[in-house]
Structures are given as C-alpha cells and as structure tokens.
Design an enzyme around this catalytic site. Structure first.
Site, PDB file in Angstrom:
ATOM      1  N   SER A 139       0.816  -1.213   0.000  1.00  0.00           N
ATOM      2  CA  SER A 139       0.000   0.000   0.000  1.00  0.00           C
ATOM      3  C   SER A 139       0.849   1.262   0.000  1.00  0.00           C
ATOM      4  O   SER A 139       0.299   2.360   0.030  1.00  0.00           O
ATOM      5  CB  SER A 139      -0.924  -0.003   1.229  1.00  0.00           C
ATOM      6  N   HIS A 176      -2.877  -3.036  -5.544  1.00  0.00           N
ATOM      7  CA  HIS A 176      -3.255  -2.661  -4.177  1.00  0.00           C
ATOM      8  C   HIS A 176      -4.753  -2.829  -3.987  1.00  0.00           C
ATOM      9  O   HIS A 176      -5.545  -1.985  -4.401  1.00  0.00           O
ATOM     10  CB  HIS A 176      -2.822  -1.215  -3.920  1.00  0.00           C
ATOM     11  N   GLU A 188      -6.116  -0.531  -6.854  1.00  0.00           N
ATOM     12  CA  GLU A 188      -5.191   0.489  -7.351  1.00  0.00           C
ATOM     13  C   GLU A 188      -3.994  -0.232  -7.986  1.00  0.00           C
ATOM     14  O   GLU A 188      -3.298  -0.992  -7.312  1.00  0.00           O
ATOM     15  CB  GLU A 188      -4.744   1.354  -6.175  1.00  0.00           C
ATOM     16  N   ASN A 226      -2.962   6.177  -0.297  1.00  0.00           N
ATOM     17  CA  ASN A 226      -2.402   6.436   1.027  1.00  0.00           C
ATOM     18  C   ASN A 226      -1.635   7.747   1.124  1.00  0.00           C
ATOM     19  O   ASN A 226      -1.389   8.235   2.235  1.00  0.00           O
ATOM     20  CB  ASN A 226      -1.544   5.265   1.473  1.00  0.00           C
TER      21      ASN A 226
END
Length: 319
Positions: A139, A176, A188, A226
């Site tokens: 991530s 992700h 993602e 993130n």
C-alpha cells in the site's frame, strides 16, 4: 488478456485471504496457492474464509455449489521451517514449489516492510517462470524498488542488469486491494518505472476479473490512496495527542459532519491496523523527507505497546 491459470498468494492475513477468495470465487482462477510461513495463520485464515463463504451463501449472494468450488480450488502451501524468524524463502524451498506447480502470477501480501518484500521478490524471480507476473499488494512501498530486488534475485546488478534481469523487472507491478477485499470495490494498480505495458494490462485484467474497478497511480510514496488517507489519519491522531478533542469527538465529527461511514481512529483500528498505519506513514516520510508526513509520536508509542487495533484487542478502542 489471459488470466492466470495458477495464482499464488503470499501471506494468509486478512488481505491475502481476501485476495485468494475473490480470485477463486469471482475471477474463477482454476488453482490458487496460498502460502504463509506460519501454518497456524493459514488455518486461521481459511477458517475466516469459510465463514465469509457461509455468510454469502446464507444471504443468497453465492450458491452453495459456487462456494464449495471456490474453496476447493485453494491449496495451502506450508513450510517446515516456519519457526524461523528470518524470511528466506529460497532456504524454505516453497518458492521453488510455487514455480514447480506452474504459478504464472503471484500476489505478495506480506507485512508492509521493505526488507521482507525485497527478500520475497528476490526468491520469486529466481524460482518462477520467466513470464510469471510478480505483483505486490503493497500500500506504499516503491514498486520500482521491488523490481530492483527481483533483478538482484537473478544475480544481476541493478545498474548493469542482463536482458533476463530487465525482462524480470518488467514483470513486477503493484496491485493494491483494499480491506475487506471481498467488499471494497477498488484495486489500485501501480506500474514501476520498469513495468512493461503487457504486465500492466495483465494486472488490470486480473483486478477486473476479481470484480474490481481499477485506478492507476504513478509509483510515488503511498500512491494515490495512502498519500491522501494516511496524512488524514495521522492528523486525527495528532489532534488526540495534543488534546484538541477526545477520541469519540474526533470520530463523531468525521462521521456526522463529513458523512464518513466511520471516524479515522476507528478506521485505523479496525481495517488497517496501527502498525500498518505507522509503517505506511514512515514510508511517506522517508520517501519524501517532507515534515508534513512525520508520524505522530502517539502512534509510534501505541505500536511499541502492542496496541495495534482490533487485531490485538486494543487500539484507540478496546475490542
């Protein structure tokens, strides 16, 4: 774009179990190999998967026949060296087993630590077929760095990679998924600098087959998701740390004032884990050297205390 015939998932935590489940149930991958260096984690993970499938059947979301077929396609791979504290897959031999079983795509879902992931990618590059997609569910960690580790696994220098090394780096990509994987609708996809267009398209096709919408991000610390989410969570923790508001008022403000389904402190506790929050925040800070990404002192202390959220029984809330 052809989907994998044999998918390997490394890591039987919540993310790995979720990825294995959607790959088998939704994408209809014929064989899904599931590995974790801790056999008890595989047992725990598969028990959790059985509960998810039973719940879907009871709600009419999945037929009993489809649930049974999906579960039967998932094969656990264990290591006799599971007690070792050092992750050295080549020594364990299971990377070779994944290769011998014909894995043509791997999704790594191990702990969010660069050294662990680099070791995995070195071993996978050495033991899997020369056309297998090497994907990471990271991530925040650089896909370009993981591709470099794969090159090293073939005995090449990153600066002077052989043609085989360059080809291997081109097969590394980020996929992700979000927790809980069977529920969250996004994947993602992140290409590293070396990722080939073919690998990128194969990764996207896999995600779509798993029932996900796909977004694409450049290989920057935290990617899109993130780089936005973690500073938000970190700022909420700093508000608690400084006494700006109580835990309950911070979460209530975001739930009722901003329409979020849950507050940031509860989100970190339940769906991410505070150790993972800290690891991602450290990656953002180290990757950019921007002070806005400095992890909260309180977050670090809570991880030191073993207060990781729901998975440890205590975080900002008690479970």
């Amino acid at each position: 774009m052809a989907l994998p015939r044999v998918l390997s998932v490394i890591g039987a935590g919540q993310m790995g179990i979720g990825i294995a489940l959607v790959a088998s149930l939704r994408a209809k991958i014929p064989t899904v190999l599931l590995y974790d260096r801790d056999p008890s984690q595989i047992t725990k993970g598969l028990e959790f998967m059985d509960k998810l499938l039973a719940k879907d059947v009871s709600k009419g979301k999945t037929s009993e026949e489809d649930a049974k077929a999906a579960r039967e396609k998932i094969i656990s791979i264990t290591s006799s060296s599971a007690s070792s504290s050092t992750l050295n897959i080549d020594e364990f031999g299971w990377a070779r087993e994944l290769g011998e079983r014909g894995s043509d795509m791997v999704v790594e879902a191990a702990s969010e630590r660069l050294s662990i992931k680099e070791g995995i990618f070195r071993a996978l590059a050495k033991n899997l077929s020369k056309d297998a997609v090497l994907a990471s569910n990271t991530s925040s960690i650089s896909i370009t760095k993981l591709a470099g580790a794969a090159v090293e696994g073939l005995g090449s220098s990153i600066n002077k990679a052989s043609e085989e090394g360059k080809s291997c780096a081109g097969r590394v990509v980020g996929v992700h998924f979000f927790n809980p994987v069977p529920v969250m609708k996004l994947c993602e996809v992140i290409p590293g600098l070396q990722t080939s267009e073919t690998t990128l398209e194969r990764a996207k096709a896999f995600a779509v087959a798993c029932g996900k919408e796909v977004s694409t991000s450049k290989d920057v610390p935290g990617f899109v998701s993130n780089a936005l989410l973690m500073p938000f969570l970190n700022e909420a923790i700093m508000c608690l740390e400084s006494g700006t508001a109580t835990r309950d008022d911070i979460d209530k403000t975001l739930r009722l004032g901003m329409g979020h389904p849950m507050g940031p402190l509860q989100l970190g506790d339940i769906f991410i884990g505070l150790d993972t929050c800290l690891a991602i925040q450290e990656t953002l800070y180290e990757g950019t050297h921007d002070s806005k990404y400095r992890p909260s002192v309180l977050l670090g202390r809570m991880v030191d205390a073993g207060w990781l959220g729901k998975k440890s029984g205590k975080g900002f809330y008690e479970y």
